[in-house]
Scaffold this motif. Structure first.
Motif, PDB file in Angstrom:
ATOM      1  N   TRP A   1       0.885  -1.171   0.171  1.00  0.00           N
ATOM      2  CA  TRP A   1       0.146   0.014   0.444  1.00  0.00           C
ATOM      3  C   TRP A   1       0.593   0.509  -0.011  1.00  0.00           C
ATOM      4  O   TRP A   1      -0.069   2.507   0.360  1.00  0.00           O
ATOM      5  CB  TRP A   1      -1.083  -0.039   0.668  1.00  0.00           C
TER       6      TRP A   1
ATOM      7  N   ASP B   1       3.292   3.873  -1.280  1.00  0.00           N
ATOM      8  CA  ASP B   1       3.953   4.971  -2.466  1.00  0.00           C
ATOM      9  C   ASP B   1       4.592   4.497  -2.897  1.00  0.00           C
ATOM     10  O   ASP B   1       5.283   5.415  -4.140  1.00  0.00           O
ATOM     11  CB  ASP B   1       3.595   6.520  -2.140  1.00  0.00           C
TER      12      ASP B   1
ATOM     13  N   ASN C   1      -3.357   2.265  -5.672  1.00  0.00           N
ATOM     14  CA  ASN C   1      -2.073   2.237  -5.270  1.00  0.00           C
ATOM     15  C   ASN C   1      -1.191   1.471  -6.594  1.00  0.00           C
ATOM     16  O   ASN C   1       0.028   1.977  -6.942  1.00  0.00           O
ATOM     17  CB  ASN C   1      -1.329   1.600  -3.887  1.00  0.00           C
TER      18      ASN C   1
END
Length: 416
Positions: free
Chosen positions: A217, A219, A266
């Protein structure tokens, strides 16, 4: 091993109302398989024509001998997963017993179960399912009980400690109500196992981040989502601290939905099959594959890409065990020989390293002991204890149909 949408039979009912070298090695090492043996197996064969009679096993390794079979021209029929059809798995048996093996592959427990339940049990002698389906198969009257004491020398005596009933392994045994019970009746024998979690490029993902599914999850990593809701929802639940194998409240389902939407939002890519997922990993398009397991990224490791690992983080993974059963109905004379052969250490070792199909581990200690250093590295044998300690056995998701819909809706919301 793969799977598609899957659910237990009880829930379903409610919602619906080789090479010559391999052959030579086998003949030389199977503990008397080619030495003539005892012509008497102690099995009069009466069980083969009694639809659901318990299956005996001849003592003293006699099932490794072809002397007391009328196998010439027979075909043994096996419904199972990819890898079992490999030449180095099947061909030695065909040559030894002068017969044919017909291996039919499936990718969904539910589809295979429905096929048998609709009458295709007449087309097969053996079937290998994930162990969570054993109660459904037995309750439906599709599989035979096995004589544990008779089969123990061919099976459990060869297994690691994890798979011993005295150590609590219950996923081959059923009580009178078809619930798993280590003190119950034997209905199948473990054949191959592995785990579901996520796969990482360890050259990119830090060790600290690899300790949690939160990395998928995050970035900072490129994440590929394998569009396999059967496993995907289970791993999402582990990340959320939700028991995958309980019936879930509306509040829990909403948490699962929100987490799944965020996962897809994501994602750098969504992949429909193992091949495209592995290609993306190998090309560096993604750093993390969610979900994955040894049955998925093992092919990359077998090709020398050891930086790819199916890690089990602190939230845990899920262990599946492919378990071979003997179906109801008549059987060829060679049927018990085939089950014994598939359980032999050499055959099981070949199943870990098949000429086609996935790269997975087996419960047989004698097979693991035969691996060379490279094979142990590919299969991550030295990491198995840690993986097992962090994982739990897959026993069936009671509301999987609902959760698969949640997965599909979340994907549409995030990518649409």
């Amino acid at each position: 091993m793969t799977d598609h949408t899957d659910l237990s039979r009880r829930q379903y009912v409610k919602t619906a109302a080789l090479s010559a070298a391999a052959t030579t090695a086998l003949a030389g090492c199977m503990g008397g398989l080619d030495d003539g043996g005892d012509a008497s197996t102690g099995d009069d064969g009466a069980w083969r024509d009694a639809e659901l009679a318990a299956v005996p096993a001849a003592p003293d390794d006699r099932l490794y001998s072809a002397d007391n079979t009328q196998s010439s021209g027979e075909t043994i029929r096996h419904l199972t997963w990819s890898g079992y059809e490999a030449a180095n798995v099947q061909r030695p048996f065909e040559k030894k017993f002068d017969c044919q093996t017909g291996v039919d592959l499936f990718t969904s427990n539910l589809d295979a179960f429905n096929r048998l339940d609709d009458g295709a049990w007449r087309e097969f002698d053996h079937a290998t399912f994930d162990m969570a389906w054993l109660p459904d198969l037995a309750e439906a009257g599709l599989i035979r009980p096995l004589d544990y004491e008779a089969w123990k020398p061919y099976t459990f005596d060869k297994y690691t400690d994890l798979f011993q009933r005295e150590n609590g392994y219950e996923f081959a045994f059923l009580d009178e109500d078809y619930n798993f019970d280590a003190d119950g009746q034997l209905y199948g024998v473990p054949q191959r196992f592995g785990w579901a979690s996520f796969a990482l490029n360890t050259d990119v993902v830090s060790e600290s981040d690899a300790r949690s599914y939160d990395a998928a999850w995050a970035d900072e990593y490129d994440v590929g989502v394998y569009d396999l809701p059967f496993w995907g929802v289970q791993i999402v639940m582990l990340r959320e601290g939700i028991d995958p194998y309980a019936t879930h409240t509306d509040a829990e389902v909403e948490r699962i939905r929100e987490a799944t939407v965020a996962l897809f939002e994501n994602a750098a890519g969504v992949y429909a099959d193992v091949g495209s997922l592995n290609t993306a990993l190998a090309a560096g398009d993604i750093d993390i594959a969610f979900v994955s397991g040894n049955w998925i990224n093992g092919s990359l490791r077998r090709g020398g890409r050891f930086e790819y690992e199916a890690r089990v983080p602190d939230e845990g993974g899920v262990i599946w065990v492919e378990t071979t059963t003997m179906l109801k109905g008549s059987h060829p004379s060679v049927s018990t020989n085939y089950l014994a052969y598939m359980q032999h250490g050499i055959t099981a070792k070949n199943l870990m390293w098949p000429t086609v199909g996935g790269t997975n581990v087996v419960p047989h200690q004698s097979s693991i002991d035969r691996l060379n250093r490279r094979q142990r590295t590919v299969l991550r044998i030295d990491d198995l204890q840690d993986i097992i300690d962090k994982s739990r056995f897959y026993t069936g998701v009671p509301d999987l149909d609902r959760l698969v819909s949640v997965w599909e809706d979340a994907k549409a919301e995030a990518t649409g």
